[in-house]
Design an enzyme around this catalytic site. Structure first.
Site, PDB file in Angstrom:
ATOM      1  N   CYS A 141     -15.929  24.575  28.646  1.00 54.79           N
ATOM      2  CA  CYS A 141     -14.782  25.370  28.236  1.00 54.79           C
ATOM      3  C   CYS A 141     -15.206  26.168  27.022  1.00 54.79           C
ATOM      4  O   CYS A 141     -16.384  26.481  26.872  1.00 54.79           O
ATOM      5  CB  CYS A 141     -13.578  24.475  27.943  1.00 54.79           C
ATOM      6  SG  CYS A 141     -13.868  23.293  26.617  1.00 54.79           S
TER       7      CYS A 141
ATOM      8  N   HIS B 295      -7.392  29.207  21.627  1.00 50.93           N
ATOM      9  CA  HIS B 295      -7.516  28.315  22.794  1.00 50.93           C
ATOM     10  C   HIS B 295      -6.115  28.088  23.358  1.00 50.93           C
ATOM     11  O   HIS B 295      -5.253  27.533  22.693  1.00 50.93           O
ATOM     12  CB  HIS B 295      -8.156  26.992  22.386  1.00 50.93           C
ATOM     13  CG  HIS B 295      -8.684  26.187  23.535  1.00 50.93           C
ATOM     14  ND1 HIS B 295      -7.874  25.517  24.410  1.00 50.93           N
ATOM     15  CD2 HIS B 295      -9.949  25.954  23.950  1.00 50.93           C
ATOM     16  CE1 HIS B 295      -8.609  24.898  25.306  1.00 50.93           C
ATOM     17  NE2 HIS B 295      -9.877  25.161  25.050  1.00 50.93           N
TER      18      HIS B 295
END
Length: 656
Positions: A30, A571
């Site tokens: 990620c 994020h």
């Protein structure tokens, strides 16, 4: 000066230490982590991986072995064999795997972690009020006392409503429906309603009506009402079932009526169901768990005190302490006191004592400063810096701290020491050991047991906490106080580039402290300092003028860099990499220049909620150590035009 990392070598080292290519079922990345699904967990050397230059930490969650790298994770991922990275494109990430215990710990920690700050705050307040009463500074019959006590006691009275919020976030349920459900449970005992008593209409609560010997039924089915103030388990179970009901309803109902018909159907079903079955079952389960631990304590208070004190910090490391935290809360809520949590104080302060012992013993200025700051944090109940940064890596101090905690636990168990509130064990929460009624004050023994553990750990660590090899190494690496010239020059360089930078909120929603994020990598600040927002809109905007340095193809994370060298990570959601881009529409690409307010991405919040994904959006400065950050707003509603952070050059250490 930071060590330059060779990312190709780092990838090779990580691959070797997780057990090699043959031990990897899949690996993806990620915005900050390599996420491995391993065939054999025992084949991974976690400690060795954490020591690698370029690795921030290792986290295990949901069946994944996650190596946290930071912004440079794509470079490390690119260094892995093509056979692994190519296979990952076609494999489903097993983010939902993991054993029952792991899932249970994750659920409980996610629900309780965000409220621990407020819980500690009200615990301290109630403890200080007890001190004031004992010292005759205030009368417990005065209205001043009652108002302050209300501030401290309201948290526990309305605990089901508070937990409904965090449980809804965890299970992906509607927060406001969950709060209404919790309110309905409390309504039966707090709100007077019109009922028939001996043929006459009277005003009383439903609970009082039943306690007076009258029948309470729902469609002819008998309802056994309970007192739900301060309860923990009933609302968690109820919100979980609510989430299971909401998902098919949201899929079935048309979007034109979904937002109001789904809550209506859920409440019509869940309120009676909870009062009839889930609520009483939850109360019974909570009482049963408390009864088991209380029975063990009654069998041998000394043994219980020793075991809890010695094992507590070990349980914290593995996260399994969350299984006991609800029992502590349940005991205080139902009985007004708890004999078990008292033994946690020596466990925490002994780690601080061990760190303090190393502070006194070490000569290396860098290690000395680390130990000193860790000891100070531990004294106030924050043991992570002491455990992960000081005692556990050296092993001996950690063992000494555990043994010292056992001595303090024995004192507390032998004297039947109690606490009368909750909160993270530390210096400021010691007042929860004062009995508000004054009938059974054991605060002296709580202080004594805690102090003995601290002092014993400090003394033993000073004399025995370092091996001869460690002592020799410490002497060899010890240096005089470092000059500040280089720091001044570095600070001046930053000042020339950066005068002042103001960052807007990247999304509309409710601002929450970073510490409340249900992900230890973000909440601990290891990735950098910043803020988090519970979004009410799916549009994500640039917080300032910058260049896009990282743009995940999945659209769930973006790395921005300003022309003054400020690195910003945005994020979207927790573990949203599992969605593999589903529900995300990125609007920028790597290398693109953006202005404040430019649209970075759009996200389907309803899809995330339906899949049980936490939508909390985080904005960090990943190089925050280079700057001074001022947070311009307290937790409240914000929008993309709200200035939330002011960034300035770090203050110079020069002496004028």
């Amino acid at each position: 000066m930071a060590t330059k990392v060779d990312f190709q070598s780092l990838a090779t080292d990580v691959l070797k230490l997780v057990g090699g290519e043959n031990n990897i079922s899949s690996v993806v990345h990620c915005a900050t982590r390599l996420r491995f699904v391993l065939k054999d967990r025992s084949g991974a050397d976690e400690a060795a991986i954490k020591r690698l230059p370029g690795v921030i930490t290792v986290v295990e969650s949901g069946g994944q072995f996650q190596v946290v790298i930071g912004n440079n994770v794509p470079l490390v991922y690119a260094g892995l064999p093509a056979s692994l990275t190519a296979d990952a494109q076609g494999k489903n990430e097993q983010s939902g795997s993991g054993n029952f215990l792991g899932k249970a710990v994750d659920i409980v920690s996610s629900i309780f972690a965000p409220v621990l700050g407020a819980m500690a705050g009200v615990g301290i307040l109630k403890g200080l009020l007890a001190v004031a009463v004992v010292a005759n500074w205030i009368e417990n019959t005065s209205t001043t006392y009652q108002i302050l006590y209300a501030a401290g006691d309201a948290f526990f009275m309305f605990l089901p409503i508070i937990l409904a919020i965090t449980a809804a976030r965890k299970f992906g349920a509607s927060v406001f429906t969950a709060v209404t459900l919790a309110g309905a449970l409390l309504y039966t005992q707090l709100q007077a309603v019109s009922v028939l008593v001996d043929g006459e209409v009277q005003k009383m609560t439903l609970l009082a009506f039943q306690q007076a010997g009258n029948d309470v039924t729902f469609l002819g089915i008998p309802v056994v009402l309970q007192s739900y103030t301060s309860t923990v388990i009933p609302i968690i179970i109820a919100v979980w079932v609510q989430s299971l009901l909401e998902r098919p309803l949201n899929k079935f109902l048309h979007e034109s009526i979904r937002n109001f018909i789904t809550p209506m159907i859920v409440l019509v079903i869940m309120v009676p169901l909870t009062l009839l079955t889930l609520g009483p079952a939850g109360v019974w389960l909570g009482n049963a768990l408390a009864s088991v631990l209380q029975s063990a304590y009654d069998f041998s208070p000394i043994a219980s005190g020793i075991l809890i004190a010695m094992l507590w910090q070990i349980m914290v490391i593995f996260g399994v302490h969350w299984g006991i935290v609800p029992v502590f809360i349940n005991n205080v809520s139902l009985n007004g006191f708890d004999p078990l949590k008292a033994a946690c104080f020596p466990a925490v302060l002994s780690q601080a004592g061990a760190a303090f012992g190393l502070f006194l013993r070490l000569r290396d200025q860098q290690q000395k400063a680390l130990s000193g700051s860790a000891a100070l944090a531990g004294i106030f109940g924050i043991t992570e810096p002491a455990v992960y940064g000081v005692t556990l890596p050296r092993k001996r101090p950690f063992v000494i701290a555990v043994i010292s905690a056992g001595v303090g636990g024995a004192i507390i168990g032998a004297t039947s020491t109690m606490v009368y509130g909750t909160g993270a064990p530390g210096l400021l929460t010691l007042p929860i050991g004062i009995d508000p009624s004054g009938a059974n004050n054991t605060i002296g023994w709580l202080v004594a047991g805690t102090a003995v553990s601290f002092v014993l750990a400090a003394v033993l660590t000073y004399f025995f906490g370092m091996s001869a090899e460690d002592i020799a190494k410490d002497k060899a690496t010890a240096k005089p106080e470092p000059a500040v010239a280089s720091a001044e020059v570095a600070g001046a360089a930053v000042s020339q580039e950066l005068d002042e930078l103001e960052l807007n909120a990247p999304v509309a929603g409710t601002l929450i402290p970073l510490a409340e994020v249900a992900d230890p990598v973000f909440s601990s600040g290891k990735m950098g300092d910043g803020i988090a927002i519970m979004p009410t809109s799916g549009k994500i905007y640039a917080p300032c003028d910058a260049t896009v340095k990282v743009a995940m193809k999945s659209g769930h994370a973006f790395g921005l860099r300003t022309d003054t060298g400020v690195d910003i990570l945005i994020h979207i959601g927790i573990d949203t990499v599992a969605l593999k881009g589903e529900g995300f529409t990125p609007h920028v690409t790597r290398g693109q220049e953006v202005k404040a307010g430019d649209l970075l991405a759009e996200v389907d919040l309803e899809l995330m909620a339906a899949k049980g994904i936490d939508s909390t959006t985080i904005m960090l400065l990943t190089n925050s150590a280079k700057f001074r950050m001022d947070f311009l707003v307290t937790p409240r509603e914000v929008n993309p035009h709200t200035q939330v952070i002011q960034v300035r050059p770090a203050q110079s250490t020069a002496t004028v």
